[in-house]
Design a protein around this motif. Structure first.
Motif, short mmCIF file in Angstrom:
data_model
loop_
_atom_site.label_atom_id
_atom_site.label_comp_id
_atom_site.label_asym_id
_atom_site.label_seq_id
_atom_site.Cartn_x
_atom_site.Cartn_y
_atom_site.Cartn_z
N LEU A 31 0.82 -1.21 0.00
CA LEU A 31 0.00 0.00 0.00
C LEU A 31 0.85 1.26 0.00
N MET A 32 1.95 1.24 0.74
CA MET A 32 2.77 2.45 0.89
C MET A 32 3.76 2.65 -0.25
N LYS A 33 4.25 1.55 -0.85
CA LYS A 33 5.33 1.67 -1.83
C LYS A 33 4.95 1.25 -3.25
N GLY A 45 -3.15 -2.42 -6.51
CA GLY A 45 -2.34 -2.43 -5.30
C GLY A 45 -3.18 -2.72 -4.07
N LEU A 46 -4.36 -2.09 -4.00
CA LEU A 46 -5.26 -2.33 -2.87
C LEU A 46 -5.73 -3.77 -2.82
N ILE A 47 -6.14 -4.30 -3.97
CA ILE A 47 -6.66 -5.67 -4.03
C ILE A 47 -5.57 -6.68 -3.63
N ALA A 182 -11.03 7.89 -0.41
CA ALA A 182 -10.84 6.50 -0.84
C ALA A 182 -10.71 6.45 -2.35
N GLY A 183 -9.89 5.51 -2.84
CA GLY A 183 -9.70 5.38 -4.28
C GLY A 183 -8.50 6.15 -4.80
N THR A 184 -7.78 6.85 -3.92
CA THR A 184 -6.60 7.60 -4.33
C THR A 184 -5.33 6.90 -3.86
N VAL A 185 -4.20 7.27 -4.50
CA VAL A 185 -2.91 6.71 -4.09
C VAL A 185 -2.60 7.10 -2.65
N GLU A 186 -2.95 8.34 -2.30
CA GLU A 186 -2.70 8.83 -0.94
C GLU A 186 -3.48 8.01 0.09
#
Length: 236
Positions: A31-33, A45-47, A182-186
């Motif tokens: 999630l972070m990188k 990435g989230l999934i 929600a839904g953003t890289v941040e």
């Protein structure tokens, strides 16, 4: 008298190191990188990050053959986190969800005491760990069974309070760290940071509190029965 079935179930236990790696470290790293557009992307990435704790829960269920109440809540917690992110709900729902899981456990613990069947007794006082026949017989002979029950209820209340602490800290940590939509890289990066920080900020203090409750129970049994610690433990 219940030694045989418990001994049968003993060989398969959770591995704490694997739990930390699959539930915290790997998802946080992804999630972070790796959630940026130059790598996996926000959605993929989230999934993938959420797939690790879900996959570990399924693996653990297959290995152990059962899913306990807390593991089940953890499984649904991960799915809810994914739902909040995928449907791009308000981040307030994430904070509520983070607080709700330990709050539910704490409520169950608290209600178990009111109904005369404290969950603490079921979790800690089992014949695999303690020589219950010796403990209960000694309490009965000394006429201290009712006093023992009152002290167990007190310890059960303290146990419920540890989950209140966890619920409060989960909510505050989520509100403090996860502020992006929600839904953003941040959002993914902040979710990974929150997951990583939840271990030293929440899990370790909660574990220390649980050890404190266990120490209280052992000391209380020793004082009421005059049984030495090594004698009350089940050697089988």
């Amino acid at each position: 008298m219940t030694t045989a079935p418990q001994a049968k179930a003993d060989p398969k236990k959770n591995n704490p190191l694997l739990e930390i790696v699959f539930n915290i470290l790997i998802p946080s790293l992804i999630l972070m990188k790796l959630s940026g557009p130059e790598y996996l992307g926000t959605l993929v990435g989230l999934i993938i990050a959420l797939a690790f704790p879900v996959g570990y829960a399924i693996y653990d269920f297959i290995k152990v053959g059962s899913l306990n109440f807390i593991s089940l809540l953890g499984f649904f917690s991960t799915l809810l986190t994914g739902g909040i992110a995928l449907f791009e709900l308000d981040v307030e729902w994430l904070a509520i969800k983070e607080a709700a899981i330990p709050a539910i456990i704490g409520l169950v613990v608290l209600l178990s005491g009111f109904f005369g069947k404290p969950l603490l007794a079921k979790l800690l006082l089992n014949s695999f760990i303690f020589n219950l026949d010796l403990i209960y017989d000694t309490l009965d002979k000394k006429g201290k069974t009712e006093q023992f029950k009152r002290k167990i209820n007190t310890a059960n209340l303290v146990l419920a309070m540890t989950f209140v602490f966890s619920s409060t800290m989960n909510y505050l940590l989520a509100k403090w760290i996860v502020t992006s939509p929600a839904g953003t890289v941040e959002f993914n990066e902040q979710l990974g940071e929150m997951t990583l920080l939840s271990y030293p900020v929440i899990a370790i203090p909660s574990t220390l509190m649980l050890f404190g409750v266990l120490f209280y129970v052992i000391k209380m049994i020793t004082q009421l029965t005059d049984i030495k610690f090594e004698d009350m433990m089940n050697a089988n």
